[in-house]
Design a protein around this motif. Structure first.
Motif, PDB file in Angstrom:
ATOM      1  N   GLU A   2       1.583  -8.218  10.769  1.00  0.00           N
ATOM      2  CA  GLU A   2       0.788  -7.302   9.968  1.00  0.00           C
ATOM      3  C   GLU A   2       0.995  -5.886  10.510  1.00  0.00           C
ATOM      4  OE1 GLU A   2      -3.490  -7.405   7.723  1.00  0.00           O
ATOM      5  OE2 GLU A   2      -3.406  -8.225   9.760  1.00  0.00           O
ATOM      6  N   TRP A   3       1.213  -4.934   9.621  1.00  0.00           N
ATOM      7  CA  TRP A   3       1.481  -3.580  10.074  1.00  0.00           C
ATOM      8  C   TRP A   3       0.711  -2.583   9.223  1.00  0.00           C
ATOM      9  CZ3 TRP A   3       4.546   0.205   7.384  1.00  0.00           C
ATOM     10  CH2 TRP A   3       5.100  -0.249   6.180  1.00  0.00           C
ATOM     11  N   MET A   4       0.653  -1.359   9.705  1.00  0.00           N
ATOM     12  CA  MET A   4      -0.245  -0.359   9.139  1.00  0.00           C
ATOM     13  C   MET A   4       0.460   0.981   8.945  1.00  0.00           C
ATOM     14  SD  MET A   4      -3.650   1.172  11.051  1.00  0.00           S
ATOM     15  CE  MET A   4      -4.662  -0.268  10.691  1.00  0.00           C
ATOM     16  N   ILE A   5       0.124   1.665   7.854  1.00  0.00           N
ATOM     17  CA  ILE A   5       0.454   3.079   7.684  1.00  0.00           C
ATOM     18  C   ILE A   5      -0.840   3.855   7.857  1.00  0.00           C
ATOM     19  CG2 ILE A   5       1.299   4.877   6.135  1.00  0.00           C
ATOM     20  CD1 ILE A   5       2.993   2.755   4.736  1.00  0.00           C
ATOM     21  N   TYR A   6      -0.939   4.594   8.949  1.00  0.00           N
ATOM     22  CA  TYR A   6      -2.126   5.414   9.185  1.00  0.00           C
ATOM     23  C   TYR A   6      -1.831   6.818   8.685  1.00  0.00           C
ATOM     24  CZ  TYR A   6      -6.351   7.287  11.273  1.00  0.00           C
ATOM     25  OH  TYR A   6      -7.581   7.880  11.441  1.00  0.00           O
ATOM     26  N   GLY A   7      -2.763   7.370   7.894  1.00  0.00           N
ATOM     27  CA  GLY A   7      -2.491   8.618   7.186  1.00  0.00           C
ATOM     28  C   GLY A   7      -1.852   8.319   5.846  1.00  0.00           C
ATOM     29  N   ALA A   8      -2.186   7.137   5.288  1.00  0.00           N
ATOM     30  CA  ALA A   8      -1.563   6.678   4.050  1.00  0.00           C
ATOM     31  C   ALA A   8      -1.888   7.569   2.868  1.00  0.00           C
ATOM     32  CB  ALA A   8      -1.997   5.234   3.759  1.00  0.00           C
ATOM     33  N   ASN A   9      -2.963   8.332   2.954  1.00  0.00           N
ATOM     34  CA  ASN A   9      -3.356   9.202   1.844  1.00  0.00           C
ATOM     35  C   ASN A   9      -2.808  10.622   1.985  1.00  0.00           C
ATOM     36  OD1 ASN A   9      -5.338   9.139   4.059  1.00  0.00           O
ATOM     37  ND2 ASN A   9      -6.317  10.815   2.950  1.00  0.00           N
ATOM     38  N   VAL A  17       3.970   4.650   1.365  1.00  0.00           N
ATOM     39  CA  VAL A  17       3.318   3.495   0.750  1.00  0.00           C
ATOM     40  C   VAL A  17       4.049   3.073  -0.514  1.00  0.00           C
ATOM     41  CG1 VAL A  17       1.221   2.690  -0.397  1.00  0.00           C
ATOM     42  CG2 VAL A  17       1.044   4.027   1.701  1.00  0.00           C
ATOM     43  N   GLU A  18       4.374   4.031  -1.363  1.00  0.00           N
ATOM     44  CA  GLU A  18       5.047   3.722  -2.629  1.00  0.00           C
ATOM     45  C   GLU A  18       6.380   3.017  -2.402  1.00  0.00           C
ATOM     46  OE1 GLU A  18       6.718   6.030  -6.629  1.00  0.00           O
ATOM     47  OE2 GLU A  18       5.483   7.108  -5.159  1.00  0.00           O
ATOM     48  N   GLU A  19       7.171   3.526  -1.450  1.00  0.00           N
ATOM     49  CA  GLU A  19       8.470   2.912  -1.181  1.00  0.00           C
ATOM     50  C   GLU A  19       8.321   1.557  -0.486  1.00  0.00           C
ATOM     51  OE1 GLU A  19      12.599   2.249  -0.832  1.00  0.00           O
ATOM     52  OE2 GLU A  19      11.363   3.447  -2.197  1.00  0.00           O
ATOM     53  N   ALA A  20       7.321   1.431   0.387  1.00  0.00           N
ATOM     54  CA  ALA A  20       7.091   0.142   1.043  1.00  0.00           C
ATOM     55  C   ALA A  20       6.795  -0.941   0.006  1.00  0.00           C
ATOM     56  CB  ALA A  20       5.941   0.264   2.040  1.00  0.00           C
ATOM     57  N   VAL A  21       5.934  -0.619  -0.946  1.00  0.00           N
ATOM     58  CA  VAL A  21       5.596  -1.572  -2.003  1.00  0.00           C
ATOM     59  C   VAL A  21       6.833  -1.908  -2.831  1.00  0.00           C
ATOM     60  CG1 VAL A  21       4.252  -1.893  -4.120  1.00  0.00           C
ATOM     61  CG2 VAL A  21       3.180  -0.892  -2.086  1.00  0.00           C
ATOM     62  N   ARG A  22       7.648  -0.904  -3.127  1.00  0.00           N
ATOM     63  CA  ARG A  22       8.871  -1.145  -3.892  1.00  0.00           C
ATOM     64  C   ARG A  22       9.795  -2.117  -3.166  1.00  0.00           C
ATOM     65  NH1 ARG A  22      13.978  -0.030  -4.671  1.00  0.00           N
ATOM     66  NH2 ARG A  22      14.181   1.021  -2.652  1.00  0.00           N
ATOM     67  N   PRO A  27       1.880  -3.137   3.679  1.00  0.00           N
ATOM     68  CA  PRO A  27       1.192  -2.524   4.817  1.00  0.00           C
ATOM     69  C   PRO A  27      -0.315  -2.466   4.600  1.00  0.00           C
ATOM     70  CG  PRO A  27       2.134  -0.837   3.424  1.00  0.00           C
ATOM     71  CD  PRO A  27       2.608  -2.152   2.868  1.00  0.00           C
ATOM     72  N   VAL A  28      -1.052  -2.398   5.696  1.00  0.00           N
ATOM     73  CA  VAL A  28      -2.471  -2.048   5.648  1.00  0.00           C
ATOM     74  C   VAL A  28      -2.540  -0.537   5.505  1.00  0.00           C
ATOM     75  CG1 VAL A  28      -4.643  -2.006   6.940  1.00  0.00           C
ATOM     76  CG2 VAL A  28      -3.137  -4.013   7.072  1.00  0.00           C
ATOM     77  N   LEU A  29      -3.341  -0.055   4.565  1.00  0.00           N
ATOM     78  CA  LEU A  29      -3.485   1.383   4.346  1.00  0.00           C
ATOM     79  C   LEU A  29      -4.661   1.892   5.165  1.00  0.00           C
ATOM     80  CD1 LEU A  29      -2.998   1.536   0.465  1.00  0.00           C
ATOM     81  CD2 LEU A  29      -1.282   1.370   2.287  1.00  0.00           C
ATOM     82  N   ALA A  30      -4.406   2.899   5.997  1.00  0.00           N
ATOM     83  CA  ALA A  30      -5.457   3.352   6.907  1.00  0.00           C
ATOM     84  C   ALA A  30      -5.481   4.863   7.001  1.00  0.00           C
ATOM     85  CB  ALA A  30      -5.253   2.742   8.295  1.00  0.00           C
ATOM     86  N   GLY A  31      -6.641   5.366   7.447  1.00  0.00           N
ATOM     87  CA  GLY A  31      -6.856   6.788   7.647  1.00  0.00           C
ATOM     88  C   GLY A  31      -8.309   7.020   7.984  1.00  0.00           C
ATOM     89  N   LEU A  46      -3.490  -3.599  -1.842  1.00  0.00           N
ATOM     90  CA  LEU A  46      -3.290  -3.642  -0.399  1.00  0.00           C
ATOM     91  C   LEU A  46      -4.615  -3.464   0.330  1.00  0.00           C
ATOM     92  CD1 LEU A  46      -0.107  -1.381  -0.146  1.00  0.00           C
ATOM     93  CD2 LEU A  46      -0.206  -3.878   0.052  1.00  0.00           C
ATOM     94  N   PRO A  47      -4.746  -4.067   1.534  1.00  0.00           N
ATOM     95  CA  PRO A  47      -5.980  -3.906   2.308  1.00  0.00           C
ATOM     96  C   PRO A  47      -6.131  -2.492   2.839  1.00  0.00           C
ATOM     97  CG  PRO A  47      -4.331  -5.104   3.587  1.00  0.00           C
ATOM     98  CD  PRO A  47      -3.772  -4.961   2.192  1.00  0.00           C
ATOM     99  N   VAL A  48      -7.362  -2.071   3.031  1.00  0.00           N
ATOM    100  CA  VAL A  48      -7.689  -0.719   3.461  1.00  0.00           C
ATOM    101  C   VAL A  48      -8.570  -0.765   4.702  1.00  0.00           C
ATOM    102  CG1 VAL A  48      -9.074   1.302   2.841  1.00  0.00           C
ATOM    103  CG2 VAL A  48      -7.451   0.355   1.184  1.00  0.00           C
ATOM    104  N   ARG A  49      -8.292   0.135   5.647  1.00  0.00           N
ATOM    105  CA  ARG A  49      -9.155   0.299   6.823  1.00  0.00           C
ATOM    106  C   ARG A  49      -9.366   1.794   7.059  1.00  0.00           C
ATOM    107  NH1 ARG A  49      -7.009  -3.863  11.583  1.00  0.00           N
ATOM    108  NH2 ARG A  49      -6.527  -5.642  10.199  1.00  0.00           N
TER     109      ARG A  49
END
Length: 347
Positions: A2-9, A17-22, A27-31, A46-49
Motif C-alpha cells: 500500500e502506498w501514498m501520495i501526500y499532497g495529492a490535492n 494521481v491522474e496518471e497513477a489511476v491511468r 494510491p492512498v490520497l493524503a494531505g 481511492l481511500p483518503v487520509r
C-alpha cells in the motif's frame, strides 16, 4: 504494497494521481485537508487520509500500513524532515519531488538510518533531478576522469505555485556551486554563459539547483555548476538585488512574496504543458582538457516529474526490493532511466 501520495490535492499531486489511476495503480490520497481530498477520493474510488506533519504522532499514525510515500507537498524545506522521520519510524520508502539542496543534504545524512530500516530514501524523483542526474552519470561513464561538470536546462511553460515559492526561498540564500568537492555559497547569478540550441545561442545563469549536491554523490565529480536559461535582464535584476539577500530571507518578506504567488501563479495549463519542452545540456572535462558533451530533449518538466516519479514508485512496490539507504535517481534506476520515459531523447 500500500502506498501514498501526500499532497495529492496540490498542482503536481493531482497530475500524479491522474496518471497513477491511468496505470491501474491505487494510491492512498493524503494531505492536510480532508475537504480538499474527499472529492478526489470519490472521483477515483481511492481511500483518503488527512493528517498534518507538524505533529510526529499524527504523521506516524497517518502512515499506518503504508509501505511507500510519494511526498508532493512543499515547500520541502518545511515538510521533508517530519515526513521522512515518520517514514523512518514506520519503515516506509520515502520519495519526493524536491529540488532544494538543503533537503538533499538532510536526506543524505539519514543514509545509515535508512539502511537500518531497510527503506529507500530518494528525494528529487521528478524533473528535479532525474534528467540532469541521469545525464551527469552518463557523461561520467563517457569520461571517467572528469573533474568538472556543467549542467544546464531551459524550461518552457512557467512554474507551479510550489516551484515559485521555492524560488522565493532561494532568493534569501544566494547561489551555490560545488568547488573542489565542497558546497560553496556564491552570489545570485554568479556566472553567465550561453548554450547552443538548434543553432541558436541561449543565455543562461547559474542557479542553486539540486544537482550541485546530488551529482557529486552520483559521480564523485568535485566541481559542479548548474545553469538555467533566462532572459539576460533576469540575471541583471538578480545581480542588482544581491545586497538585499538578508532582507529577502526574512520571514515577513518571504510571507509577503509567497502570498502574492498564491494569488497570481496558477501553474501551467495542460495545453501549455503540451506545447512546451525542456532542453538539458551536460558537459564534463578533466585535468587534461578532454571533454564529453550531451543534450536531452524532454517533455514539460511537470509531465516528466509524473512519469519519472511513478516509474520509480512501480519499481519499489514491485517484487524487486533494493537495499535500504539514500539514493540518487541514477544510482537507483541507472543512468539510462531517463531515456525510458515518454518523449525523452538524447542528442
Amino acid at each position: 504494497m500500500e502506498w501514498m501520495i501526500y499532497g495529492a490535492n496540490g498542482y503536481t499531486g493531482k497530475m500524479m494521481v491522474e496518471e497513477a489511476v491511468r496505470r491501474g495503480l491505487r494510491p492512498v490520497l493524503a494531505g492536510r485537508s480532508v475537504a480538499a481530498l474527499e472529492p478526489m477520493g470519490k472521483k477515483y474510488g481511492l481511500p483518503v487520509r488527512a493528517f498534518p506533519l507538524d505533529n510526529a504522532e499524527s504523521a506516524r499514525n497517518g502512515l499506518n500500513g503504508i509501505g511507500l510515500v510519494m511526498h508532493c507537498a512543499g515547500p520541502f524545506s518545511a515538510t521533508c524532515k517530519p515526513m521522512l522521520e515518520a517514514c523512518l519510524d514506520v519503515g516506509a520508502h520515502y520519495l519526493d519531488i524536491t529540488g532544494e539542496i538543503d533537503v538533499f543534504a538532510h536526506c543524505h545524512a539519514q543514509h545509515a538510518r535508512a539502511q537500518q530500516r531497510n527503506i529507500v530514501v530518494m528525494p528529487g524523483s521528478g524533473f528535479d533531478v532525474v534528467p540532469t542526474d541521469c545525464l551527469a552519470a552518463h557523461l561520467k561513464s563517457e569520461l571517467p576522469s572528469a573533474t568538472h561538470l556543467v549542467l544546464a536546462f531551459e524550461a518552457g511553460g512557467g512554474p507551479s505555485p510550489g516551484t515559485a515559492k521555492t524560488g522565493v526561498e532561494g532568493l534569501g540564500k544566494g547561489g551555490r556551486a560545488r568547488i573542489d568537492g565542497k558546497m560553496t555559497r556564491v552570489p545570485l547569478a554568479w556566472k553567465t554563459r550561453t548554450f547552443e540550441r538548434d543553432g541558436e545561442q541561449r543565455f543562461a545563469m547559474t542557479i542553486p539547483w539540486g544537482d550541485v549536491y546530488t551529482a557529486n554523490v552520483s559521480t564523485g565529480i568535485p566541481n559542479i555548476e548548474v545553469y538555467m536559461g533566462v532572459p539576460p535582464a533576469s540575471a541583471q535584476r538578480l545581480r542588482r538585488i544581491r545586497w538585499l539577500g538578508p532582507l529577502l530571507g526574512t520571514g515577513l518578506v518571504q510571507s509577503f512574496m509567497k502570498k502574492r504567488i498564491e494569488k497570481s501563479v496558477p501553474g501551467p495549463s495542460e495545453e501549455k504543458r503540451a506545447k512546451s519542452q525542456t532542453w538539458v545540456w551536460g558537459e564534463v572535462r578533466d585535468g587534461e582538457g578532454r571533454e564529453a558533451k550531451a543534450r536531452l530533449l524532454t517533455p514539460n518538466g511537470y509531465d516528466l516529474t509524473v512519469t519519472a516519479g511513478l516509474g520509480i514508485v512501480q519499481k519499489l512496490i514491485g517484487i524487486e526490493r533494493p537495499p535500504g539507504g539514500y539514493y540518487t535517481p541514477s544510482m537507483l534506476m541507472g543512468s539510462d532511466y531517463v531515456l525510458t520515459l515518454p518523449g525523452v531523447s538524447l542528442r
